[in-house]
Design an enzyme around this catalytic site. Structure first.
Site, PDB file in Angstrom:
ATOM      1  N   GLY A 188      40.203  43.922  52.665  1.00  0.00           N
ATOM      2  CA  GLY A 188      41.093  43.913  51.514  1.00  0.00           C
ATOM      3  C   GLY A 188      40.409  44.191  50.196  1.00  0.00           C
ATOM      4  O   GLY A 188      40.974  44.857  49.313  1.00  0.00           O
TER       5      GLY A 188
ATOM      6  N   ARG B 206      40.189  32.700  48.983  1.00  0.00           N
ATOM      7  CA  ARG B 206      40.053  34.155  48.950  1.00  0.00           C
ATOM      8  C   ARG B 206      41.395  34.850  49.269  1.00  0.00           C
ATOM      9  O   ARG B 206      42.082  34.491  50.203  1.00  0.00           O
ATOM     10  CB  ARG B 206      38.996  34.585  49.975  1.00  0.00           C
ATOM     11  CG  ARG B 206      38.812  36.107  50.114  1.00  0.00           C
ATOM     12  CD  ARG B 206      39.571  36.667  51.280  1.00  0.00           C
ATOM     13  NE  ARG B 206      39.297  38.094  51.497  1.00  0.00           N
ATOM     14  CZ  ARG B 206      40.048  38.891  52.253  1.00  0.00           C
ATOM     15  NH1 ARG B 206      41.104  38.436  52.861  1.00  0.00           N
ATOM     16  NH2 ARG B 206      39.737  40.168  52.414  1.00  0.00           N
TER      17      ARG B 206
ATOM     18  N   ASP C 136      43.961  42.177  50.060  1.00  0.00           N
ATOM     19  CA  ASP C 136      44.915  43.129  49.493  1.00  0.00           C
ATOM     20  C   ASP C 136      46.364  42.847  49.900  1.00  0.00           C
ATOM     21  O   ASP C 136      47.299  43.240  49.200  1.00  0.00           O
ATOM     22  CB  ASP C 136      44.570  44.541  49.975  1.00  0.00           C
ATOM     23  CG  ASP C 136      44.617  44.637  51.499  1.00  0.00           C
ATOM     24  OD1 ASP C 136      44.059  43.729  52.169  1.00  0.00           O
ATOM     25  OD2 ASP C 136      45.218  45.576  52.031  1.00  0.00           O
TER      26      ASP C 136
ATOM     27  N   THR D 150      45.504  48.070  55.920  1.00  0.00           N
ATOM     28  CA  THR D 150      44.857  47.009  56.671  1.00  0.00           C
ATOM     29  C   THR D 150      43.345  47.243  56.633  1.00  0.00           C
ATOM     30  O   THR D 150      42.889  48.326  56.330  1.00  0.00           O
ATOM     31  CB  THR D 150      45.389  46.951  58.125  1.00  0.00           C
ATOM     32  OG1 THR D 150      44.743  45.882  58.821  1.00  0.00           O
ATOM     33  CG2 THR D 150      45.147  48.240  58.873  1.00  0.00           C
TER      34      THR D 150
ATOM     35  N   THR E 107      46.124  42.343  60.299  1.00  0.00           N
ATOM     36  CA  THR E 107      47.288  42.340  59.419  1.00  0.00           C
ATOM     37  C   THR E 107      48.397  43.232  59.927  1.00  0.00           C
ATOM     38  O   THR E 107      48.144  44.359  60.337  1.00  0.00           O
ATOM     39  CB  THR E 107      46.854  42.884  58.040  1.00  0.00           C
ATOM     40  OG1 THR E 107      45.862  42.018  57.536  1.00  0.00           O
ATOM     41  CG2 THR E 107      48.014  42.992  57.082  1.00  0.00           C
TER      42      THR E 107
END
Ligand code: ASP
Length: 343
Positions: free
Chosen positions: A256, A230, A233, A253, A202
């Site tokens: 999540g 799914r 975060d 990162t 991420t």
């Protein structure tokens, strides 16, 4: 897998080879920037993303524009975990999550978005053009198309296709293990960079502009081969990203689910409000996750990256292997974050 690994190695080494020495030189966590502007972002891909952000910041532009433009660089690149070239979910679809937040606490988010190249820009449109904060799935896609975004072809990238085929051989579904250095496991083919092995991931970015205003962005395809539907975060304001223009900003990162559990980025910013410096604030929340997860903390990675209003940047991770990129008028480097586990 091998093919994909080679691709990532060669592209990463091509652009990053020169930075290995800087990674070592930059080890140690906290960086204090004298003067504005400054931009920080997660992982080695952050180096290129920061350059994109700098095209705005360097000309005295707004942090919000910078954090959008910066992460668009990563969204457009071949990356296992960001943008349409990323690994798909377990049903073979790439689904993207992104959010953005500005100095006025305006925020926008999209999640479970398919076939759109720049989810971060759609998140910004949600923020600016709707009365809402979040749009998901087909509704988010419908909004994007109405806003003029192109609906891209539904096709896995040449790197994601073989990775998915490899995964399908076992089709073993378990909670994704991500970003753990030197463990050689996880859903993505790990590749070597310096002395560690880990996965691109991420991109979270935080910037302060010449006016001293803060903004942040976060964009991801989430965990590779995740269960369909799914969300992690990254698209959740307060978890993957939080900005408070009086105090500072944070992005996250890693796994999540465990960032959401502690409202991670918001919690870090609240600790900074209480006077902790960014690294100390990130560390406290990582320790909280370690306490909650107990033995299981050994098998997951989580990292936070924060910047306060004074221009001090800091990060902390559960495991070694997390680095962040920083760029200011005087500095451009990759910094290794300290971690809860030491090896
Ligand atoms: N935080 C992202 C997620 O859980 C993935 C990552 O950063 O590794 O979707």
């Amino acid at each position: 897998m091998v093919h994909r690994r080679k691709f990532i190695q060669s592209s990463a080494l091509g652009s990053l080879g020169v930075l290995f020495s800087k990674i070592a030189a930059g080890s140690g966590g906290t960086v204090s920037i004298k003067g504005k502007p400054v931009v920080i972002s997660t992982w080695d891909a952050g180096l290129e993303a920061n350059k994109g952000a700098w095209e705005i910041l360097g000309k005295g532009g707004r942090a919000l524009d910078a954090v959008e433009k910066g992460v668009m660089v990563t969204e457009a690149s071949q990356n296992c975990c960001v943008g349409l070239g990323a690994n798909p979910d377990r049903d073979g679809y790439v689904t993207l999550d992104a959010c953005i937040m500005d100095e006025f606490s305006n925020c926008g988010s999209v999640a479970f978005l398919e076939r759109i190249k720049h989810p971060i820009s759609v998140a910004r449109r949600v923020m600016e053009k709707t009365p809402h904060v979040m749009l998901v799935g087909s509704g988010a896609q419908q909004f994007a198309v109405a806003e003029g975004f192109t609906l891209e072809e539904q096709k896995l990238s040449p790197e994601a296709q073989p990775a998915y085929e490899e995964w399908l051989k076992k089709s073993e579904y378990k909670s994704p293990l991500i970003n753990v250095e030197n463990k050689g496991h996880g859903p993505f083919a790990p590749y070597k960079l310096g002395n560690g092995e880990w996965n691109h991931d991420t991109i979270g970015m935080v910037a302060m502009d010449t006016f001293g205003n803060l903004s942040g962005s976060c964009t991801t395809s989430g965990a590779g081969f995740k269960m369909r539907g799914r969300l992690g975060d990254s698209p959740i304001i307060g978890a993957g990203l939080f900005v408070d223009n009086e105090v500072g900003a944070c992005t996250a990162t890693g796994q999540g689910e465990d960032v959401i559990r502690v409202a991670g980025s918001h919690s870090v910013v609240e600790l900074m409000r209480q006077g902790l410096n960014p690294e100390a604030a990130c560390k406290k929340i990582i320790e909280r996750i370690a306490r909650i997860k107990k033995e299981k903390a050994k098998n997951i990675q989580v990292a936070f990256l924060a910047l306060n209003k004074q221009g001090i940047a800091g990060a902390y991770a559960l495991h070694p292997g997390f680095s962040y990129a920083i760029k200011s008028g005087t500095k451009e480097t990759l910094i290794k974050a300290k971690s809860y586990f030491k090896s």
